[in-house]
Design an enzyme around this catalytic site. Structure first.
Site: not given
Ligand code: GLU
Length: 507
Positions: A265-266
């Site tokens: 994820s980010k």
């Protein structure tokens, strides 16, 4: 869920292979979506099939045109071209779900008429309270079916007073199983799912419903998608049953995990294709890297072009276990593809970074250095690219690496000129003798090989380190840089002399 050996033939006799990706334009294209696209594309090409790009934009509040554009641009940049879909069209369009609402409406009405679906008028807050209660008792949250048996009159009454509603599927209680091409036999108990929502209104289908209708009408033969959708498959199979559709063959590809094995994820850094593109990754490198996220050719070969992949890729060899995303590996692939580029192509790829960093400015005939106002020749830029081709891992690094070529005078501490314990007086005299020798040379002879042979006598006499170290620092102002002959070759006589003078002045 229980999975056993793969059972089903990959392609049924006489089956036309038609696959799709169906991204939702709710964010910049995730590297996972791009990998799913790649696997679908390779599967289609390998089996003479068609690859479709469908945009799942039914969630109006979250969908944005700019994200749709990002998906399209990203796929085109990667060379993952689709045969049917948005921009291209085909026999089964429209390919944007927001343009297919009437189609969905007829199916939603029919599901309601056949009592396979029902109106649910429960308020959000009530549902939330039920969910909390179930969770506090350790139950899996599910809709308890309060509206599942409303009478026709009750429904009409609620609709008349415009009470908010959603539409839920009437989930039969049973075990649903399917043969996944990657995971083998997969089985789910519908009891764990319950009567989930399938539409927000008669013409607002939710994902599970829209996807099933579109896959049927677009004659999709294989659904190759991320493993996060595996539990949706149960709902989709029940919907197929209710609407009398032949379900496609499923292949759920493994999740992409970060190095700590959590879902990528980010917070792990760049996750969108756009970010990688901006940083200066090459599409060849991204494709090569992505295909190995979950697939392994079973040979020693590491580098693949898209064409080679079409021949080699085998969906059945995709692993079940999560694929670890290693950013260093991506950089490594990128360096490889950078090294293999011709200098002209590489220069063209680097130009936007020079312009973005205001190191170069476009002029009518070529480029200008906005700081010094000098024209910069293409041949000069090519020399710079050649100097850093082996060291560059991403294109954006070129601006920092080559900074010294675009400044007026370098700025550094004079102690950097010192070679070992050498005193400033000797350094100064060493630089002066170099200056004197260079002064005599014609500026058109100022190239690496010529200069290195011309200065060899002086350097031998004064000592190599004793001469070339201060000279290199005088030219670059840096602790580490390309060698002095390479720098002089690029900056030419006049600037060379100026930089040496600047160093001499400091001493
Ligand atoms: N819109 C879904 C997604 O972006 C599509 C999933 C599917 O392929 O069915 O994940």
């Amino acid at each position: 869920m229980n999975a056993s050996a793969r059972q089903q033939p990959m392609i049924l006799p006489n089956q036309a292979v038609r696959v799709r990706i169906a991204p939702s334009p709710t964010g910049f294209m995730h590297i996972g979506t791009a990998r799913t696209a790649l696997f679908n594309y390779l599967f289609a090409k390998k089996h003479g099939g068609k690859f479709i790009l469908r945009i799942e934009d039914t969630d109006v509040s979250r969908s944005e045109k700019k994200y749709e554009k990002d998906i399209i641009d990203g796929l085109q940049w990667l060379g993952i071209n689709w045969d049917e879909g948005v921009l291209i069209n085909g026999d089964y369009g429209p390919y944007r779900q927001s343009e297919r609402l009437e189609i969905y409406e007829s199916y939603i009405k029919s599901l309601l008429e056949k009592n396979h679906a029902y109106y649910c008028f429960c308020a959000q807050e009530e549902l939330e309270a039920i969910k909390q209660d179930q969770m506090s008792r350790g139950e899996r949250p599910h809709y308890p079916g309060r509206c599942s048996n409303l009478t026709k009159e009750e429904i009409q009454k609620n609709l008349k007073i415009e009470k908010d509603f959603i539409i839920r599927i009437r989930m039969p209680l049973k075990k649903v199983s399917f043969n996944d091409l990657i995971r083998g036999k997969v089985e789910f108990d519908t009891e764990l799912i319950g009567d989930v929502a399938i539409a927000k209104s008669l013409n607002q289908p939710l994902y599970n419903l829209a996807v099933v209708i579109d896959d049927e009408l677009m004659k999709v033969s294989h659904v190759i998608r991320g493993e996060e959708h595996i539990s949706n498959t149960t709902i989709q199979l029940i919907l197929c049953e209710y609407m009398e559709f032949d379900p496609p063959t499923y292949a759920h590809i493994p999740l992409i995990l970060a190095q700590d094995r959590s879902k990528l994820s980010k917070r792990h850094g760049a996750v969108s294709v756009t970010e990688y593109r901006k940083e200066g990754y090459l599409p060849e490198a991204v494709v090569n890297f992505m295909v190995l996220l979950g697939w392994n050719p079973g040979t020693e070969q590491e580098f693949f072009t898209l064409d080679e992949l079409i021949k080699t890729f085998d969906l059945l060899k995709v692993q079940k276990a999560g694929a670890i995303f290693n950013p260093d590996k991506l950089k490594w692939f990128n360096s490889h593809y950078i090294k293999n580029k011709g200098v002209k192509e590489l220069l063209n790829l680097c130009i936007p970074y020079f312009i973005q960093e205001k190191i170069l400015e476009k002029t009518t005939g070529g480029f200008k250095n906005p700081k010094t106002k000098e024209l910069v020749k293409e041949s000069e830029l090519e020399k710079i690219i050649l100097l850093f081709k082996e060291r560059m891992r991403v294109l954006s690094e070129i601006t920092k690496l080559s900074e010294i070529f675009f400044i007026d005078l370098p700025n550094y501490d004079k102690n950097l000129l010192r070679w070992k314990e050498l005193d400033f007086k000797t350094i100064k005299s060493n630089l002066l003798s170099i200056r004197k020798a260079l002064e005599k040379e014609d500026s058109s002879y100022f190239n690496r090989d010529y200069l290195s042979s011309k200065l060899s006598e002086i350097t031998k006499k004064q000592g190599v380190g004793e001469t070339l170290w201060p000279l290199r620092v005088a030219l670059s102002g840096l602790e580490a840089s390309p060698g002095p002959y390479e720098i002089m070759d690029v900056i030419g006589k006049e600037k060379t002399i100026r930089r040496i003078d600047h160093a001499i002045d400091m001493l």
